[in-house]
Design an enzyme around this catalytic site. Structure first.
Site, mmCIF file in Angstrom:
data_model
loop_
_atom_site.group_PDB
_atom_site.id
_atom_site.type_symbol
_atom_site.label_atom_id
_atom_site.label_comp_id
_atom_site.label_asym_id
_atom_site.label_seq_id
_atom_site.Cartn_x
_atom_site.Cartn_y
_atom_site.Cartn_z
ATOM 1 N N GLY A 11 0.843 -1.199 0.000
ATOM 2 C CA GLY A 11 0.000 0.000 0.000
ATOM 3 C C GLY A 11 0.872 1.241 0.000
ATOM 4 O O GLY A 11 0.530 2.277 0.568
ATOM 5 N N ALA A 12 2.024 1.120 -0.670
ATOM 6 C CA ALA A 12 3.090 2.124 -0.535
ATOM 7 C C ALA A 12 2.712 3.483 -1.103
ATOM 8 O O ALA A 12 3.285 4.502 -0.710
ATOM 9 C CB ALA A 12 4.362 1.608 -1.199
ATOM 10 N N ALA A 13 1.737 3.523 -2.007
ATOM 11 C CA ALA A 13 1.340 4.820 -2.575
ATOM 12 C C ALA A 13 0.145 5.417 -1.840
ATOM 13 O O ALA A 13 -0.387 6.447 -2.241
ATOM 14 C CB ALA A 13 1.024 4.677 -4.053
ATOM 15 N N GLN A 15 -2.022 6.797 1.735
ATOM 16 C CA GLN A 15 -1.821 7.890 2.694
ATOM 17 C C GLN A 15 -0.808 7.550 3.775
ATOM 18 O O GLN A 15 0.061 8.362 4.096
ATOM 19 C CB GLN A 15 -3.138 8.118 3.427
ATOM 20 C CG GLN A 15 -4.152 8.858 2.670
ATOM 21 C CD GLN A 15 -4.704 9.880 3.633
ATOM 22 O OE1 GLN A 15 -4.018 10.845 3.971
ATOM 23 N NE2 GLN A 15 -5.904 9.634 4.116
ATOM 24 N N GLY A 17 1.357 5.144 3.714
ATOM 25 C CA GLY A 17 2.633 4.935 3.025
ATOM 26 C C GLY A 17 3.394 6.240 2.836
ATOM 27 O O GLY A 17 4.610 6.307 3.060
ATOM 28 N N ARG A 94 -13.426 -0.219 3.587
ATOM 29 C CA ARG A 94 -14.850 -0.528 3.529
ATOM 30 C C ARG A 94 -15.525 0.410 2.518
ATOM 31 O O ARG A 94 -15.482 1.622 2.677
ATOM 32 C CB ARG A 94 -15.485 -0.339 4.903
ATOM 33 C CG ARG A 94 -16.895 -0.884 4.997
ATOM 34 C CD ARG A 94 -17.557 -0.435 6.269
ATOM 35 N NE ARG A 94 -16.876 -1.005 7.418
ATOM 36 C CZ ARG A 94 -17.424 -1.937 8.205
ATOM 37 N NH1 ARG A 94 -18.623 -2.397 7.948
ATOM 38 N NH2 ARG A 94 -16.759 -2.396 9.226
ATOM 39 N N ASP A 161 -3.134 2.813 19.324
ATOM 40 C CA ASP A 161 -4.032 2.868 20.476
ATOM 41 C C ASP A 161 -3.220 3.142 21.743
ATOM 42 O O ASP A 161 -3.623 3.927 22.603
ATOM 43 C CB ASP A 161 -4.785 1.543 20.610
ATOM 44 C CG ASP A 161 -5.443 1.142 19.314
ATOM 45 O OD1 ASP A 161 -6.547 1.621 19.032
ATOM 46 O OD2 ASP A 161 -4.827 0.366 18.547
ATOM 47 N N HIS A 189 -7.369 -4.061 17.552
ATOM 48 C CA HIS A 189 -7.270 -2.670 17.094
ATOM 49 C C HIS A 189 -8.625 -2.277 16.516
ATOM 50 O O HIS A 189 -8.875 -2.378 15.328
ATOM 51 C CB HIS A 189 -6.172 -2.509 16.037
ATOM 52 C CG HIS A 189 -6.190 -1.148 15.391
ATOM 53 N ND1 HIS A 189 -5.986 0.013 16.091
ATOM 54 C CD2 HIS A 189 -6.425 -0.761 14.118
ATOM 55 C CE1 HIS A 189 -6.081 1.051 15.275
ATOM 56 N NE2 HIS A 189 -6.354 0.599 14.065
HETATM 57 P P1 NDP Z 1 -4.345 4.342 4.154
HETATM 58 O O1 NDP Z 1 -2.924 4.351 3.806
HETATM 59 O O2 NDP Z 1 -4.945 5.550 4.791
HETATM 60 O O3 NDP Z 1 -4.698 3.098 5.105
HETATM 61 C C1 NDP Z 1 -4.238 1.803 4.798
HETATM 62 C C2 NDP Z 1 -4.776 0.820 5.795
HETATM 63 O O4 NDP Z 1 -4.322 1.129 7.100
HETATM 64 C C3 NDP Z 1 -6.297 0.771 5.890
HETATM 65 O O5 NDP Z 1 -6.678 -0.587 5.974
HETATM 66 C C4 NDP Z 1 -6.563 1.461 7.183
HETATM 67 O O6 NDP Z 1 -7.730 1.017 7.818
HETATM 68 C C5 NDP Z 1 -5.399 1.006 7.983
HETATM 69 N N1 NDP Z 1 -5.208 1.658 9.273
HETATM 70 C C6 NDP Z 1 -4.801 1.053 10.405
HETATM 71 N N2 NDP Z 1 -4.743 1.890 11.413
HETATM 72 C C7 NDP Z 1 -5.139 3.065 10.942
HETATM 73 C C8 NDP Z 1 -5.314 4.322 11.541
HETATM 74 N N3 NDP Z 1 -5.109 4.521 12.799
HETATM 75 N N4 NDP Z 1 -5.705 5.331 10.793
HETATM 76 C C9 NDP Z 1 -5.959 5.152 9.498
HETATM 77 N N5 NDP Z 1 -5.830 3.977 8.873
HETATM 78 C C10 NDP Z 1 -5.429 2.937 9.599
HETATM 79 O O7 NDP Z 1 -5.225 3.966 2.888
HETATM 80 P P2 NDP Z 1 -5.079 4.445 1.395
HETATM 81 O O8 NDP Z 1 -6.351 4.037 0.762
HETATM 82 O O9 NDP Z 1 -4.587 5.832 1.295
HETATM 83 O O10 NDP Z 1 -3.893 3.552 0.827
HETATM 84 C C11 NDP Z 1 -3.965 2.180 0.734
HETATM 85 C C12 NDP Z 1 -3.091 1.724 -0.399
HETATM 86 O O11 NDP Z 1 -3.133 0.321 -0.403
HETATM 87 C C13 NDP Z 1 -3.577 2.207 -1.752
HETATM 88 O O12 NDP Z 1 -2.503 2.807 -2.411
HETATM 89 C C14 NDP Z 1 -4.047 0.950 -2.461
HETATM 90 O O13 NDP Z 1 -3.695 0.924 -3.825
HETATM 91 C C15 NDP Z 1 -3.308 -0.129 -1.705
HETATM 92 N N6 NDP Z 1 -4.100 -1.351 -1.638
HETATM 93 C C16 NDP Z 1 -3.446 -2.503 -1.738
HETATM 94 C C17 NDP Z 1 -4.107 -3.694 -1.734
HETATM 95 C C18 NDP Z 1 -3.323 -4.936 -1.869
HETATM 96 O O14 NDP Z 1 -2.239 -5.015 -1.347
HETATM 97 N N7 NDP Z 1 -3.818 -5.918 -2.540
HETATM 98 C C19 NDP Z 1 -5.559 -3.757 -1.621
HETATM 99 C C20 NDP Z 1 -6.169 -2.494 -1.456
HETATM 100 C C21 NDP Z 1 -5.435 -1.336 -1.465
HETATM 101 P P3 NDP Z 1 -9.194 1.612 7.534
HETATM 102 O O15 NDP Z 1 -9.616 1.038 6.211
HETATM 103 O O16 NDP Z 1 -9.973 1.102 8.683
HETATM 104 O O17 NDP Z 1 -9.062 3.095 7.495
#
Ligand code: NDP
Length: 329
Positions: A11-13, A15, A17, A94, A161, A189
């Site tokens: 998920g490096a690209a 938020q 990340g 979600r 937390d 969590h």
């Molecule tokens: P974020 O980087 O904001 O969040 C990523 C994950 O961290 C979410 O599951 C989020 O949970 C979780 N998380 C855990 N603790 C926290 C916290 N305290 N606050 C916020 N988030 C938390 O999401 P983005 O959508 O910006 O980025 C995700 C990236 O992952 C995208 O670039 C996407 O392309 C990639 N991705 C990769 C997948 C894969 O590996 N197959 C599948 C889907 C996406 P929550 O959802 O509860 O906010």
């Protein structure tokens, strides 16, 4: 000079990340004398890969002295090759109208595939931190999908937390965060987590005597820590990212470097301690040394705490039931 350590981030690209990679490359996670190689995974989707390239351009432009190599991947089998650490951030958020069950299943697929890939190609000692939600259950799934790796090396992030609880206790008692010790967060969590300051001290004084207010504990402190994520979304219009990244850095840093006898909180597969069924990935108070964590033993669990622990355990047990059919027996 030290041999570089390989760190995969998924998920490096995204938020988190964006708030995380720069700090890893800066040495905040593994130490200021520890060179790192970043192996970054994003979904193969063209847009995500392009965004990842953009982030990597910025990282290049920081000219981090500790960053010896950086690669982009769309396949976990190459992203996880020989990695010493894997920070699994990418997860399926979600969507509108998505039931909890759908969310669990979508993530089960991601974390089954990633667990298998780690099993095949990562360092035999790889240490894994799952950040993507539902983090505890995703860590459980990855662990179960990687039978040749040590189960204890699969962990989930409870540190945010923990840090949130620290900051609330410091504000309430008018003390400095750095002086507070022996705080922990039990369980999942999620809003059911149980942040517990019964054993905490500040400059040697018992925090519970300084606060001495069970009403505040039950009706202000626990809901504030539990719903902090939602409060941040409400205020910022975006979910917490920098604080989540910071907690990931803290988690791995302490695991790697050690806590010198101090407590922290990690989500780890239970060994049966405190009546938590073996294997459930649960937040426990731990100390760390030489790259290993140890659960703080012998803490008294009073009736209120037991009730809270049962509640968060129930949620985790249900999550596990919900993905059971997708896992190897
Ligand atoms: P974020 O980087 O904001 O969040 C990523 C994950 O961290 C979410 O599951 C989020 O949970 C979780 N998380 C855990 N603790 C926290 C916290 N305290 N606050 C916020 N988030 C938390 O999401 P983005 O959508 O910006 O980025 C995700 C990236 O992952 C995208 O670039 C996407 O392309 C990639 N991705 C990769 C997948 C894969 O590996 N197959 C599948 C889907 C996406 P929550 O959802 O509860 O906010």
């Amino acid at each position: 000079a030290k041999t570089p350590l390989r760190v995969a981030v998924t998920g490096a690209a995204g938020q988190i990340g964006y708030a995380l990679l720069f700090r890893i490359a800066n040495g905040d996670m593994l130490g200021k004398d520890q060179p790192v190689i970043l192996q970054l995974l994003e979904i193969p989707d063209e847009k995500a890969q392009k965004a990842l390239k953009g982030v990597m351009m910025e990282i290049d432009d920081c000219a981090f002295p500790l960053l010896t190599e950086m690669t982009a991947h769309g396949d976990p089998l190459t992203a996880f090759k020989d990695v010493d650490y894997a920070v699994l951030v990418g997860a399926r958020p979600r969507g509108p109208g998505m039931e909890r069950k759908d969310l669990l299943e979508a993530n089960a697929q991601i974390f089954t595939a990633q667990g298998k890939a780690l099993d095949q190609v990562a360092s035999r000692n790889v240490k894994v931190l799952v950040v993507g939600n539902p983090a505890n259950t995703n860590a459980y799934i990855a662990m179960k999908s990687a039978p040749s790796l040590p189960a204890k090396n699969f962990t989930a992030m409870l540190r945010l937390d923990h840090n949130r609880a620290l900051s609330q206790v410091a504000a309430k008692t008018g003390t400095a965060v750095k002086d507070i010790e022996k705080l922990t967060v039990w369980g999942n969590h999620s809003p059911t987590m149980y942040a517990d300051y019964r054993f905490a001290t500040v400059n040697g004084k018992a925090v519970k005597d300084l606060i001495n207010d069970q009403e505040w504990n039950a009706n202000v402190f626990l809901p504030t820590v539990g719903k902090r994520g939602a409060a941040i979304i409400e205020a910022r219009g975006l979910s917490s990212a920098a604080s989540a990244a910071n907690a990931a850095i803290d988690h791995i840093h302490d695991w790697h470097v050690g806590t010198n006898g101090k407590w922290t909180t990690m989500g780890i597969p239970s060994d049966g301690s405190y009546g938590i069924p073996e294997g459930i990935v649960f937040g426990f108070p731990v100390t760390t040394e030489n790259g290993e964590y140890k659960i703080v033993q012998g803490l008294e669990i009073d009736a209120f705490s037991q009730e809270r622990i049962n509640l968060t355990l129930k949620e985790l047990t249900e999550e596990r039931e919900g993905v059971k059919h997708l896992l190897p027996a």
